[in-house]
Design a protein around this motif. Structure first.
Motif, PDB file in Angstrom:
ATOM      1  N   TRP A  84       0.834  -1.196   0.000  1.00 29.32           N
ATOM      2  CA  TRP A  84       0.000   0.000   0.000  1.00 29.32           C
ATOM      3  C   TRP A  84       0.880   1.262   0.000  1.00 29.32           C
ATOM      4  O   TRP A  84       2.075   1.202   0.344  1.00 29.32           O
ATOM      5  N   PRO A  85       0.276   2.425  -0.291  1.00 31.78           N
ATOM      6  CA  PRO A  85       1.012   3.683  -0.109  1.00 31.78           C
ATOM      7  C   PRO A  85       1.501   3.824   1.329  1.00 31.78           C
ATOM      8  O   PRO A  85       0.856   3.342   2.272  1.00 31.78           O
ATOM      9  N   GLU A  86       2.618   4.499   1.491  1.00 30.78           N
ATOM     10  CA  GLU A  86       3.244   4.598   2.812  1.00 30.78           C
ATOM     11  C   GLU A  86       2.308   5.172   3.866  1.00 30.78           C
ATOM     12  O   GLU A  86       2.292   4.717   5.008  1.00 30.78           O
ATOM     13  N   THR A  87       1.517   6.174   3.497  1.00 26.57           N
ATOM     14  CA  THR A  87       0.616   6.777   4.490  1.00 26.57           C
ATOM     15  C   THR A  87      -0.460   5.786   4.935  1.00 26.57           C
ATOM     16  O   THR A  87      -0.869   5.778   6.099  1.00 26.57           O
ATOM     17  N   TRP A  88      -0.931   4.939   4.009  1.00 25.48           N
ATOM     18  CA  TRP A  88      -1.918   3.921   4.367  1.00 25.48           C
ATOM     19  C   TRP A  88      -1.301   2.897   5.305  1.00 25.48           C
ATOM     20  O   TRP A  88      -1.922   2.471   6.277  1.00 25.48           O
ATOM     21  N   GLN A  89      -0.094   2.470   4.982  1.00 25.32           N
ATOM     22  CA  GLN A  89       0.591   1.498   5.838  1.00 25.32           C
ATOM     23  C   GLN A  89       0.766   2.056   7.244  1.00 25.32           C
ATOM     24  O   GLN A  89       0.550   1.351   8.237  1.00 25.32           O
ATOM     25  N   ALA A  90       1.153   3.322   7.322  1.00 29.91           N
ATOM     26  CA  ALA A  90       1.385   3.945   8.630  1.00 29.91           C
ATOM     27  C   ALA A  90       0.094   3.980   9.442  1.00 29.91           C
ATOM     28  O   ALA A  90       0.095   3.719  10.654  1.00 29.91           O
ATOM     29  N   ALA A  91      -1.019   4.287   8.772  1.00 29.65           N
ATOM     30  CA  ALA A  91      -2.303   4.334   9.474  1.00 29.65           C
ATOM     31  C   ALA A  91      -2.687   2.953   9.986  1.00 29.65           C
ATOM     32  O   ALA A  91      -3.174   2.805  11.127  1.00 29.65           O
ATOM     33  N   LEU A  92      -2.476   1.939   9.167  1.00 27.88           N
ATOM     34  CA  LEU A  92      -2.812   0.576   9.587  1.00 27.88           C
ATOM     35  C   LEU A  92      -1.935   0.151  10.757  1.00 27.88           C
ATOM     36  O   LEU A  92      -2.420  -0.410  11.749  1.00 27.88           O
ATOM     37  N   ARG A  93      -0.642   0.422  10.662  1.00 30.35           N
ATOM     38  CA  ARG A  93       0.266   0.027  11.749  1.00 30.35           C
ATOM     39  C   ARG A  93      -0.082   0.750  13.052  1.00 30.35           C
ATOM     40  O   ARG A  93       0.075   0.199  14.138  1.00 30.35           O
ATOM     41  N   ALA A  94      -0.592   1.954  12.936  1.00 33.16           N
ATOM     42  CA  ALA A  94      -0.924   2.721  14.143  1.00 33.16           C
ATOM     43  C   ALA A  94      -2.247   2.283  14.756  1.00 33.16           C
ATOM     44  O   ALA A  94      -2.408   2.319  15.986  1.00 33.16           O
ATOM     45  N   GLU A  95      -3.218   1.840  13.930  1.00 34.25           N
ATOM     46  CA  GLU A  95      -4.575   1.661  14.414  1.00 34.25           C
ATOM     47  C   GLU A  95      -5.112   0.233  14.382  1.00 34.25           C
ATOM     48  O   GLU A  95      -6.120  -0.053  15.031  1.00 34.25           O
ATOM     49  N   GLN A  96      -4.504  -0.665  13.611  1.00 34.66           N
ATOM     50  CA  GLN A  96      -5.018  -2.037  13.542  1.00 34.66           C
ATOM     51  C   GLN A  96      -4.979  -2.685  14.920  1.00 34.66           C
ATOM     52  O   GLN A  96      -3.914  -2.794  15.538  1.00 34.66           O
ATOM     53  N   PRO A  97      -6.136  -3.115  15.449  1.00 28.60           N
ATOM     54  CA  PRO A  97      -6.119  -3.778  16.759  1.00 28.60           C
ATOM     55  C   PRO A  97      -5.301  -5.065  16.715  1.00 28.60           C
ATOM     56  O   PRO A  97      -5.255  -5.753  15.684  1.00 28.60           O
ATOM     57  N   ALA A  98      -4.672  -5.376  17.819  1.00 28.11           N
ATOM     58  CA  ALA A  98      -3.926  -6.632  17.914  1.00 28.11           C
ATOM     59  C   ALA A  98      -4.894  -7.811  17.981  1.00 28.11           C
ATOM     60  O   ALA A  98      -6.035  -7.677  18.453  1.00 28.11           O
ATOM     61  N   TYR A  99      -4.438  -8.936  17.493  1.00 28.55           N
ATOM     62  CA  TYR A  99      -5.200 -10.170  17.635  1.00 28.55           C
ATOM     63  C   TYR A  99      -5.440 -10.456  19.112  1.00 28.55           C
ATOM     64  O   TYR A  99      -4.537 -10.364  19.944  1.00 28.55           O
ATOM     65  N   ASP A 100      -6.681 -10.798  19.435  1.00 29.73           N
ATOM     66  CA  ASP A 100      -7.070 -11.118  20.808  1.00 29.73           C
ATOM     67  C   ASP A 100      -7.747 -12.483  20.802  1.00 29.73           C
ATOM     68  O   ASP A 100      -8.847 -12.627  20.260  1.00 29.73           O
ATOM     69  N   PRO A 101      -7.109 -13.511  21.365  1.00 28.73           N
ATOM     70  CA  PRO A 101      -7.713 -14.851  21.344  1.00 28.73           C
ATOM     71  C   PRO A 101      -9.117 -14.896  21.935  1.00 28.73           C
ATOM     72  O   PRO A 101      -9.934 -15.738  21.544  1.00 28.73           O
ATOM     73  N   ARG A 102      -9.428 -13.981  22.833  1.00 24.89           N
ATOM     74  CA  ARG A 102     -10.745 -14.008  23.487  1.00 24.89           C
ATOM     75  C   ARG A 102     -11.833 -13.375  22.636  1.00 24.89           C
ATOM     76  O   ARG A 102     -12.998 -13.769  22.736  1.00 24.89           O
ATOM     77  N   HIS A 103     -11.482 -12.385  21.824  1.00 23.20           N
ATOM     78  CA  HIS A 103     -12.511 -11.588  21.168  1.00 23.20           C
ATOM     79  C   HIS A 103     -12.410 -11.548  19.643  1.00 23.20           C
ATOM     80  O   HIS A 103     -13.427 -11.268  18.988  1.00 23.20           O
TER      81      HIS A 103
END
Length: 296
Positions: A84-103
């Motif tokens: 993806w474009p660098e700005t999109w990647q940065a947004a995803l890395r900043a905001e993508q929730p971490a995997y949570d086995p419970r939820h």
């Protein structure tokens, strides 16, 4: 397919008692550790849906038995987000929730049953985001705990532990090519041209959200190129499973309107490794793959 069509397909509603009776006739027994795959529409109209199936399987294996499913992660970031474009990647890395086995929801491509089972009180889900599994029963922690980050289908994976514990695999109306356990055979097989993938996903480690790189066999496009040994139009795992059945491994029976199969995990892995190595040639050569890993 509407309810009336499903009713006619199965000669009436498929019930909890009926499923328990029919899987017992297939050979599922009290105390079994069983990984199951389900195509619910193949069974017919199931009164109560996915919860009825889980209840019936719990009845069949009893308090000493354990159920296991493959989950994955439905809302994982796209495998190719690093293009993806660098700005999109940065947004995803900043905001993508971490995997949570419970939820975190199980991959919808795996059907309704994995999500239903992982939400059951007492269910345990493994920590690996892309190759996660879930289990319910006294062997759940033994199967799920400390799922290896890398080579998550290989040694010491939940699939390896299922095999070591004398587990079984039930295809409840699911097609033969849904035998996820064969990914463990692929991970173990020493044949030339094995393909691997690397990808990134966010997980929580010691309370901190981190992006981690993972290394695995290519379970999306195949850990091996099977085209020279599998008939055109047939899935590799289907071809392998058909040969395994012809060799006398596995049981076949009817549950509802569906043809169902019950396999011993040890037989699946041993036969799978031998089939791959004999068909493709024995050897440890491997190659890297630029593709992102697929969900099992």
């Amino acid at each position: 397919m509407d309810e009336l069509a499903l009713l006619r397909q199965s000669d009436g509603p498929v019930t909890r008692a009926g499923i328990r009776r029919e899987v017992a006739a297939l050979g599922l027994a009290e105390g079994d550790i069983v990984m199951f795959h389900t195509r619910m529409s193949a069974l017919g109209y199931v009164a109560g849906g996915s919860l009825t199936i889980i209840d019936a399987l719990c009845d069949a294996v009893g308090d000493r038995g354990t159920l296991m499913v493959t989950c994955g992660w439905n809302d994982a970031p796209p495998y190719d987000f690093d293009t993806w474009p660098e700005t999109w990647q940065a947004a995803l890395r900043a905001e993508q929730p971490a995997y949570d086995p419970r939820h975190s929801e199980a991959d919808h491509n795996n059907g309704r049953l994995p999500e239903a089972l992982r939400q059951r009180p007492g269910a345990v889900r493994s920590r690996h985001p892309d190759a996660s599994f879930a289990a319910l029963g006294p062997a759940a922690h033994a199967l799920m705990d400390d799922h290896p980050w890398d080579d998550p289908h290989g040694p010491d994976s939940p699939l390896a532990r299922l095999t070591a514990l004398g587990g079984r695999v039930l295809l409840l109306g699911a097609p033969l090519d849904s035998l996820t356990l064969l990914h463990h055979a692929e991970a173990l097989a020493q044949a030339p041209g094995k393909r691997f993938v690397d990808y990134e996903q966010p997980v929580t480690v010691d309370g901190e959200r981190v992006w981690r790189r993972f290394h695995d066999i290519d379970s999306a496009d195949g850990a091996f190129d099977y085209t020279p040994v599998v008939p055109a139009g047939q899935e590799p795992f289907e071809a392998l499973a058909l040969d395994m059945l012809a060799a006398g491994h596995g049981r076949v029976g009817q549950v509802g309107a569906a043809t169902c199969h019950l396999f011993e995990a040890g037989d699946v892995v041993a036969y799978g490794v031998d089939w791959i190595e004999s068909k493709l040639g024995r050897g440890a050569a491997a190659q890297a793959s630029p593709r992102r890993a697929g969900r099992s």
